[in-house]
Write an enzyme that holds these catalytic residues in place. Structure first.
Site, short mmCIF file in Angstrom:
data_model
loop_
_atom_site.label_atom_id
_atom_site.label_comp_id
_atom_site.label_asym_id
_atom_site.label_seq_id
_atom_site.Cartn_x
_atom_site.Cartn_y
_atom_site.Cartn_z
N SER B 66 -9.32 52.25 79.70
CA SER B 66 -8.45 52.99 80.12
C SER B 66 -8.43 54.42 79.60
CB SER B 66 -6.96 52.47 80.03
OG SER B 66 -6.97 51.42 80.55
N LYS B 69 -8.98 56.93 82.35
CA LYS B 69 -8.21 57.36 83.41
C LYS B 69 -7.90 58.95 83.18
CE LYS B 69 -6.13 52.79 83.39
NZ LYS B 69 -5.01 51.95 82.84
N TYR B 193 -13.60 51.92 90.24
CA TYR B 193 -12.74 51.72 89.10
C TYR B 193 -13.26 51.28 87.74
CZ TYR B 193 -8.37 50.53 86.55
OH TYR B 193 -7.35 50.18 85.61
N TYR B 245 0.84 52.99 77.59
CA TYR B 245 1.66 51.95 78.40
C TYR B 245 2.99 52.01 77.86
CZ TYR B 245 -3.19 50.80 78.86
OH TYR B 245 -4.63 50.85 79.02
N VAL B 263 -8.08 49.27 76.16
CA VAL B 263 -8.40 47.92 75.65
C VAL B 263 -9.75 47.56 74.71
CG1 VAL B 263 -6.51 46.73 77.23
CG2 VAL B 263 -8.78 46.78 77.90
#
Lengths: 310, 310, 310, 310
Positions: B66, B69, B193, B245, B263
């Site tokens: 992530s 992102k 993605y 998150y 992760v």
């Protein structure tokens, strides 16, 4: 050197936004707030060096409402320290300030101290066995001390109005009670809660009261330590992530300063190391935050370069 | 003057945490990640002046997941500017990274670009009519440029593994598709993605790639402008409010720096004006963030005084 | 003796409602359904004694859509019996037919077999290792057997249209897949699902096919047992509590008969021991149920006294 | 002819279940209920012809709790007729009996009259301007009239206990108040609510009181009309879809009769045209319904063939 610039910047911002005074909707959920004249706008900036810059209605008291949650949190942390976080979380809620949905899903533990449910828990902690009357007195004393001003009062008409119309907060209180989340009676906690929300202060007073958050936890004028530096940082962090309800992310994006808003139209913002700022204009946006206040802070952060994000 | 201190601080933190290497749970939701040796721990800090301090496994590539992102967001903002925010929000979600509940309640518009649904939309924007192959190539080129390192690769085994096991992301993609929120086919968007999540980089490379966020949008080493200063600030703001998150609030409270976790066990953090930092250790906490990485950043922020909150 | 009355009652109801033919909104979520002429209205009632009463467009085939879920459930229960309930619940959902919220909160297990997610699971069970083509063939064979009519067909244009536009169902399928709730590939299950929803039948055919539910599980005309009496009762119970989506309670209140609606405008209702009934008119109400169909059933239940509730 | 069979059936069911007396958990959310001896089990069946069959502790009064909601609904419908449905819905909620989530999403309008929020609204309607004392008196009079027994009393200890511990219901009341959904003060409505829940009745009395629902709205013994036949049908429909909280679907599936449970361990069931049935045993299942009571009704419906579903 900063002094003349800051004065100029604040004056410019005030002048630019003055034509828009009156925009937004005045909070109407309690009768007393609905009667406020929307055509008011004040700015106050105070630096750790003691410089004070104001514009507009910076000396007119208004209902601080949820801004009081910052100071209650400070008191409660002083009372029981980090163990507070067993009773309330420190995450953005992703929900409206008065939502009860998350509370059911999370067994009555509020997400953070700045949504209503969380502030009710914080109030419960701050009471610490005192009677409501004593607790209210102590909070008021704390605000006067921080603002270095004995003239701060609670607007009893607002407090009474909130008490009479605060059904949603009653629901939040009783709901948490059903999960054994409150030490005191719901009625007593809400009594204290409604009173500290009904404190009336001016931009100048609020900026002064919040100055310790911009100065590593110290009152730089009198040289008193209010909280440890780490605690000031942490309160600022909470303000940044949770201080403007479900518009906190947007405020961080546009302004880049820790802030706490109230439906009375005030916003307290902190530029660490630089200044405490309070803006006020009663007209609110759809999230319950002062429309002009948000604009003023965005402009101020841009022109001063005070964003914490570079 | 800062240089020797920084080297000492990083070395001390590494030494103090080394006994705890292996704590936490390695992500097991895709087989390839589950096989990673948990006993790895790296730190890299890069300052705008070009100073680089590392410790431990700072040069070993890991799956950035992530963390990509942040860079996708940079690309998408470059593509369509602020109009991106008509397609994705910028508020903390208050929910898990892969939650679909809010998406239903909000007509398929993700809360922010760092939850999975939001990143899928950002990927869709970044594709901008390119084929998946071209889009992946462009992203990889961008990462190599930012890191100033041509050796960065996509781990095809991880990408294939994600594709094979990414049912939840398929659900998110199709759900948004049902609200007409995607320009490209779900399969194509997810293909891109999964590939950018599968980029493998070391702490040193990631810190270098993120340096522009600590330096007002510029690559201070080569003197290139990557984005305007305001955009760098805003990306930092999003990282702070949404980057870890539903532990973002806690990270802001404890660390006080914009950050983005993956992760794979990496966390990229930004100390505006001071440094870009990347820590990595595969063991995760209950929120999917690197356990040791979070500890290292908390210690680093405390000892350097780099918290953005004072 | 009942025969003449029933003919009169149905004729009267048709005549009374005929002026309102065309009310409601035709389903527009798939192009093929949107093209249906809204000015159609049919009623068919079949008793266990074999009496058939019809009115209006009772012999015109329409897309049965979700009504197929009743027959799929019958097949799936025949396949694995009561163990089906480990995979799907039997409670009203309290949510829209295509909601995904509850699915997240309940680990991918749908509330009942009549919401879309539940029917996808039931389809997965009914496939039982067959290829999609075989499974579709078997379902069609079952429908022809029950209706005692070999002329029933799948409308391939509708099936193709659903497949092309069924993003929400894709999301539901992938979401359940992410919880390991499906034995077959999402694409295959949805292929079968879209095909059985696209079966075209007339009111007469559907009432005939549902007659076993009104006759203790037997086809009273041919004397075959379709299911055991207890199973027929239970399917009726599920229809009553869950058959009209989140208007099931209202339908039970107003009509008092087990029913299952489809967005094609059909409603199959069962009066245990008395009759199977099918009404059809494409105009829908806000819950996706045939507006005129609901009116017709309410009138029929009132005049016949067939409500199961006394 | 039915008489001897029914006696035999009830005796058999009692005998078969007697070894399991004591199963389940006695409600402990109010102290008074927690003290009830779990080893009690009663059955009473009354037919429209006046036949009464009982077994076990059928004449021992217990706290009717939520079963009172059926009778309050009858009263409120008598008060304001179908306009009641502007204030409360008639759909299964898909949520726990005391959930507040849906209430927030639906602006304070409860889904149905049998969840707590809905019953509080129904109580508010039934009060109709009376003082709490008068309203409670009227409800008690109505129960005595229906049961044809002047000896029915309110258990004041239970009522006081509920009042003292009813924080969740306080929350529901205040929440609805915040949406202006109540005509009377929250405290007064809850006072009445807690009192009618605290009525103590035996299985025999409750079955007698519910007999009108099995007899087309008439008291068949005295020949009085209590409600019109259509209203009796509709109340039965509501019981079937919503009467056992979020196990209503399961109860319909297994038993096939309209029913209403209470956490005191009673369940009132209606077999239209056949009988009113009340079972009681204090041990509850995970949904708050009497475990043995549910078993007894399932067996009774199976052996008598009284399921409304054929």
């Amino acid at each position: 050197m900063a002094a003349p610039d800051l004065g100029r910047i604040v004056a410019d911002i005030y002048a630019e936004l003055a034509p828009r005074i009156g925009e937004g909707e005045v909070a109407d959920y309690i009768p007393e707030l609905a009667q406020v004249n929307p055509r008011q706008f004040g700015i106050a900036v105070i630096t750790p060096e003691g410089e004070v810059v104001t514009a507009g209605d910076a000396d007119r008291p208004f209902s601080i409402q949820s801004i009081s949650k910052v100071f209650l949190l400070t008191l409660a942390l002083g009372r029981i320290g980090e163990s507070l976080w067993t009773r309330v979380g420190r995450e953005p809620s992703g929900s409206a300030f008065n939502s009860i949905v998350q509370l059911e899903q999370e067994a009555g533990r509020p997400r953070n101290p700045f949504i209503n449910a969380g502030a009710i828990v914080v109030t419960d902690v701050a009471m610490a066995g005192h009677s409501p009357r004593e607790a209210i007195g102590e909070i008021l004393t704390f605000m006067r001390y921080l603002a270095d001003d004995e003239d701060i009062l609670i607007d009893q008409a607002v407090a009474a109005s909130e008490l009479a119309t605060g059904a949603r907060n009653q629901a939040l209180g009783w709901f948490m009670r059903s999960f054994d989340r409150l030490d005191h009676d719901v009625d007593k906690v809400l009594g204290v809660y409604f009173h500290h929300c009904a404190i009336a202060m001016s931009c100048r007073q609020l900026a002064r009261a919040g100055l310790f958050l911009a100065a590593g936890g110290r009152d730089p004028v009198r040289g008193h330590a209010v909280v440890r530096p780490a605690r000031a940082r942490r309160i600022n962090a909470l303000m940044l992530t949770c201080g403007l309800y479900d518009a906190s992310g947007d405020f961080a994006y546009r302004v880049g300063l820790p802030g706490k808003s109230g439906v009375g139209g005030g916003i307290l913002a902190v530029a660490p190391g630089r200044a405490a700022i309070c803006v006020w204009s009663p007209g609110l946006d759809g999230f319950g935050n002062s429309r002009l206040g948000g604009q003023a802070l965005e402009a101020l952060a841009r022109r001063t370069g005070w964003s914490v994000f570079g």
